[in-house]
Design a protein around this motif. Sequence first.
Motif, PDB file in Angstrom:
ATOM      1  N   UNK A 151     -29.081 -12.084   9.077  1.00 52.84           N
ATOM      2  CA  UNK A 151     -28.066 -12.976   9.603  1.00 52.84           C
ATOM      3  C   UNK A 151     -26.716 -12.264   9.657  1.00 52.84           C
ATOM      4  N   UNK A 152     -25.947 -12.610  10.646  1.00 49.70           N
ATOM      5  CA  UNK A 152     -24.623 -12.027  10.783  1.00 49.70           C
ATOM      6  C   UNK A 152     -23.639 -12.747   9.852  1.00 49.70           C
ATOM      7  N   UNK A 153     -22.480 -12.146   9.685  1.00 47.70           N
ATOM      8  CA  UNK A 153     -21.414 -12.729   8.868  1.00 47.70           C
ATOM      9  C   UNK A 153     -21.076 -14.140   9.357  1.00 47.70           C
ATOM     10  N   UNK A 154     -20.920 -14.277  10.654  1.00 46.50           N
ATOM     11  CA  UNK A 154     -20.575 -15.575  11.250  1.00 46.50           C
ATOM     12  C   UNK A 154     -21.687 -16.599  11.037  1.00 46.50           C
ATOM     13  N   UNK A 155     -22.931 -16.178  11.163  1.00 49.11           N
ATOM     14  CA  UNK A 155     -24.061 -17.090  10.945  1.00 49.11           C
ATOM     15  C   UNK A 155     -24.127 -17.555   9.484  1.00 49.11           C
ATOM     16  N   UNK A 156     -23.837 -16.659   8.562  1.00 49.63           N
ATOM     17  CA  UNK A 156     -23.825 -17.025   7.135  1.00 49.63           C
ATOM     18  C   UNK A 156     -22.710 -18.034   6.882  1.00 49.63           C
ATOM     19  N   UNK A 157     -21.547 -17.796   7.458  1.00 46.82           N
ATOM     20  CA  UNK A 157     -20.421 -18.720   7.304  1.00 46.82           C
ATOM     21  C   UNK A 157     -20.787 -20.100   7.836  1.00 46.82           C
ATOM     22  N   UNK A 158     -21.396 -20.172   8.997  1.00 43.03           N
ATOM     23  CA  UNK A 158     -21.787 -21.453   9.591  1.00 43.03           C
ATOM     24  C   UNK A 158     -22.879 -22.140   8.769  1.00 43.03           C
ATOM     25  N   UNK A 159     -23.803 -21.360   8.225  1.00 52.03           N
ATOM     26  CA  UNK A 159     -24.852 -21.911   7.370  1.00 52.03           C
ATOM     27  C   UNK A 159     -24.233 -22.609   6.147  1.00 52.03           C
ATOM     28  N   UNK A 160     -23.245 -21.967   5.528  1.00 50.72           N
ATOM     29  CA  UNK A 160     -22.597 -22.547   4.346  1.00 50.72           C
ATOM     30  C   UNK A 160     -21.788 -23.791   4.703  1.00 50.72           C
ATOM     31  N   UNK A 161     -21.095 -23.764   5.812  1.00 51.35           N
ATOM     32  CA  UNK A 161     -20.314 -24.923   6.248  1.00 51.35           C
ATOM     33  C   UNK A 161     -21.244 -26.091   6.559  1.00 51.35           C
ATOM     34  N   UNK A 162     -22.360 -25.806   7.201  1.00 47.67           N
ATOM     35  CA  UNK A 162     -23.351 -26.841   7.508  1.00 47.67           C
ATOM     36  C   UNK A 162     -23.908 -27.471   6.235  1.00 47.67           C
ATOM     37  N   UNK A 163     -24.165 -26.646   5.234  1.00 48.97           N
ATOM     38  CA  UNK A 163     -24.769 -27.122   3.982  1.00 48.97           C
ATOM     39  C   UNK A 163     -23.763 -27.855   3.094  1.00 48.97           C
ATOM     40  N   UNK A 164     -22.535 -27.331   2.964  1.00 49.25           N
ATOM     41  CA  UNK A 164     -21.574 -27.849   1.989  1.00 49.25           C
ATOM     42  C   UNK A 164     -20.339 -28.513   2.593  1.00 49.25           C
ATOM     43  N   UNK A 165     -20.162 -28.439   3.888  1.00 52.31           N
ATOM     44  CA  UNK A 165     -18.999 -29.051   4.531  1.00 52.31           C
ATOM     45  C   UNK A 165     -17.899 -28.039   4.813  1.00 52.31           C
TER      46      UNK A 165
END
Length: 165
Positions: A1-15
């Motif tokens: 996963x790219x840096x941006x994808x990891x960031x979006x994954x965390x935002x999706x999971x935790x807000x």
Amino acid sequence: MSFEEIKLLLIEKFGEGVVVGEETTGLQPALLVAPDQITNVCLELRNNPKTYFDFLSSITGVDYGVEAGRFGVVYHLASIPYKTQLTLKISTENDRSLDNLPTFPSITPVYRTADWHEREAYDLFGIFFENHPDLRRILLPDDWDGFPLRKDYKAAEYYKGIKVD
């Protein structure tokens, strides 16, 4: 996963509030994470099959200086199967008083190696890790005064009758 994808994954999971910023300049980009979420974020990054950050490379304490009145912690994670690395950073304001240490949650429930890394940050910077199983000095004697890697640290002239250089 790219840096941006990891960031979006965390935002999706935790807000939205979980990622408070990012640093994309330098050799390795870093996500600035809300300090109270660091344990949950590390657990998600370790357990999620898309990221699988199974290795904590290091934890480093940071003193941003007397004027800034801020302390932080930098986490270097690695995914051995995916051959990727990620840097996470947390920080808090602090009055630098030895009676009021900067405090962050411990990630020892997620990575057992955090035990030693957090003890080192405590010993050298005076960063306190809540719920750490054995937070005590690791490099310096138990009765050492102060935290030597703080920017305002003044070394004692003598320790138990021995001159300190």
